[in-house]
Design a protein around this motif. Structure first.
Motif, PDB file in Angstrom:
ATOM      1  N   ASP A  43       0.816  -1.207   0.000  1.00 48.20           N
ATOM      2  CA  ASP A  43       0.000   0.000   0.000  1.00 48.20           C
ATOM      3  C   ASP A  43       0.861   1.272   0.000  1.00 48.20           C
ATOM      4  N   TRP A  44       1.843   1.292  -0.897  1.00 45.03           N
ATOM      5  CA  TRP A  44       2.681   2.469  -1.050  1.00 45.03           C
ATOM      6  C   TRP A  44       1.914   3.538  -1.826  1.00 45.03           C
ATOM      7  N   PRO A  45       2.353   4.782  -1.724  1.00 44.32           N
ATOM      8  CA  PRO A  45       1.657   5.844  -2.466  1.00 44.32           C
ATOM      9  C   PRO A  45       1.643   5.574  -3.976  1.00 44.32           C
ATOM     10  N   LEU A  46       0.568   6.005  -4.629  1.00 42.62           N
ATOM     11  CA  LEU A  46       0.363   5.729  -6.049  1.00 42.62           C
ATOM     12  C   LEU A  46       1.381   6.448  -6.946  1.00 42.62           C
ATOM     13  N   TRP A  47       1.913   7.553  -6.491  1.00 38.64           N
ATOM     14  CA  TRP A  47       2.853   8.295  -7.339  1.00 38.64           C
ATOM     15  C   TRP A  47       4.157   7.535  -7.550  1.00 38.64           C
ATOM     16  N   TYR A  48       4.514   6.594  -6.643  1.00 38.00           N
ATOM     17  CA  TYR A  48       5.674   5.728  -6.867  1.00 38.00           C
ATOM     18  C   TYR A  48       5.477   4.905  -8.139  1.00 38.00           C
ATOM     19  N   VAL A  49       4.291   4.392  -8.296  1.00 37.10           N
ATOM     20  CA  VAL A  49       3.967   3.570  -9.462  1.00 37.10           C
ATOM     21  C   VAL A  49       4.044   4.407 -10.734  1.00 37.10           C
ATOM     22  N   PHE A  50       3.477   5.615 -10.701  1.00 35.70           N
ATOM     23  CA  PHE A  50       3.509   6.472 -11.882  1.00 35.70           C
ATOM     24  C   PHE A  50       4.935   6.849 -12.281  1.00 35.70           C
ATOM     25  N   ILE A  51       5.783   7.093 -11.295  1.00 36.37           N
ATOM     26  CA  ILE A  51       7.178   7.438 -11.600  1.00 36.37           C
ATOM     27  C   ILE A  51       7.894   6.258 -12.254  1.00 36.37           C
ATOM     28  N   SER A  52       7.706   5.055 -11.732  1.00 34.14           N
ATOM     29  CA  SER A  52       8.376   3.893 -12.320  1.00 34.14           C
ATOM     30  C   SER A  52       7.860   3.613 -13.733  1.00 34.14           C
ATOM     31  N   ILE A  53       6.556   3.794 -13.955  1.00 33.09           N
ATOM     32  CA  ILE A  53       6.005   3.597 -15.304  1.00 33.09           C
ATOM     33  C   ILE A  53       6.537   4.668 -16.253  1.00 33.09           C
ATOM     34  N   LEU A  54       6.596   5.904 -15.787  1.00 35.21           N
ATOM     35  CA  LEU A  54       7.115   6.993 -16.611  1.00 35.21           C
ATOM     36  C   LEU A  54       8.577   6.752 -16.999  1.00 35.21           C
ATOM     37  N   ILE A  55       9.379   6.307 -16.053  1.00 39.92           N
ATOM     38  CA  ILE A  55      10.785   6.009 -16.341  1.00 39.92           C
ATOM     39  C   ILE A  55      10.891   4.881 -17.368  1.00 39.92           C
ATOM     40  N   SER A  56      10.072   3.864 -17.228  1.00 44.58           N
ATOM     41  CA  SER A  56      10.113   2.733 -18.163  1.00 44.58           C
ATOM     42  C   SER A  56       9.684   3.152 -19.566  1.00 44.58           C
ATOM     43  N   VAL A  57       8.651   3.960 -19.660  1.00 40.02           N
ATOM     44  CA  VAL A  57       8.190   4.430 -20.972  1.00 40.02           C
ATOM     45  C   VAL A  57       9.258   5.305 -21.620  1.00 40.02           C
ATOM     46  N   LEU A  58       9.859   6.203 -20.842  1.00 45.21           N
ATOM     47  CA  LEU A  58      10.897   7.085 -21.362  1.00 45.21           C
ATOM     48  C   LEU A  58      12.113   6.291 -21.836  1.00 45.21           C
ATOM     49  N   CYS A  59      12.545   5.324 -21.040  1.00 47.44           N
ATOM     50  CA  CYS A  59      13.689   4.485 -21.429  1.00 47.44           C
ATOM     51  C   CYS A  59      13.382   3.673 -22.684  1.00 47.44           C
ATOM     52  N   THR A  60      12.160   3.165 -22.779  1.00 48.63           N
ATOM     53  CA  THR A  60      11.764   2.411 -23.968  1.00 48.63           C
ATOM     54  C   THR A  60      11.853   3.289 -25.204  1.00 48.63           C
ATOM     55  N   TYR A  61      11.316   4.488 -25.136  1.00 53.62           N
ATOM     56  CA  TYR A  61      11.355   5.388 -26.285  1.00 53.62           C
ATOM     57  C   TYR A  61      12.794   5.751 -26.663  1.00 53.62           C
TER      58      TYR A  61
END
Length: 159
Positions: A43-61
């Protein structure tokens, strides 16, 4: 200032680099999914998840779609009788002159991804370091290896 080298590497290098980057980014996505699961469990804050997804999308691109094309555009090489001229880099362009007299040995190497596209890399070893010309067609890599070896041998005889 000297003109850039004229020879380019094989166009299939882009595909090979994209596949290699996709493998590494795939590992990043597995870690991102694991992070999402752990975030839900604890039950960690939701913004942790958004940051990890954003980093993954950016690295993929960047690493799968953008950098291989830019990398291919910048890679150039040229072999002269007295030196090898190599240019590479995306943000910082490096131009290297390797004197033939300093060449100790020349190798070709080919991993499974390069083999799929019938490519090979040429590595040029000196006493100080190793230089690489990546992703040449197999025939071109063999010819380049033999040519550099012959030129380096001639220079050693002249000394």
């Amino acid at each position: 200032m000297r003109q850039p080298p004229v020879n380019t590497i094989a166009l299939d290098a882009i595909k090979a680099w994209k596949i290699t980057a996709a493998i590494y980014v795939g590992v990043l996505w597995i870690l991102t999914i694991a992070h999402i699961v752990v975030s839900i469990i604890f039950d960690w804050p939701l913004w942790y998840v958004f940051i990890s997804i954003l980093i993954s999308v950016l690295c993929t691109y960047l690493f799968v779609f953008l950098f291989p094309k830019l990398r291919w555009k910048r890679w150039r090489y040229e072999v002269f009788e007295q030196e090898i001229y190599i240019q590479h880099g995306i943000l910082i362009v490096s131009r290297t002159l390797v004197p033939m007299i300093r060449v100790q040995h020349v190798d070709t190497k080919q991993g499974p991804i390069l083999k799929k596209f019938q490519l090979a890399s040429v590595t040029i070893s000196t006493a100080a370091t190793t230089h690489e010309i990546p992703a040449l067609l197999e025939e071109d890599a063999s010819e380049l290896r033999d040519r550099i070896s012959a030129l380096a041998r001639v220079d050693e005889d002249d000394v």
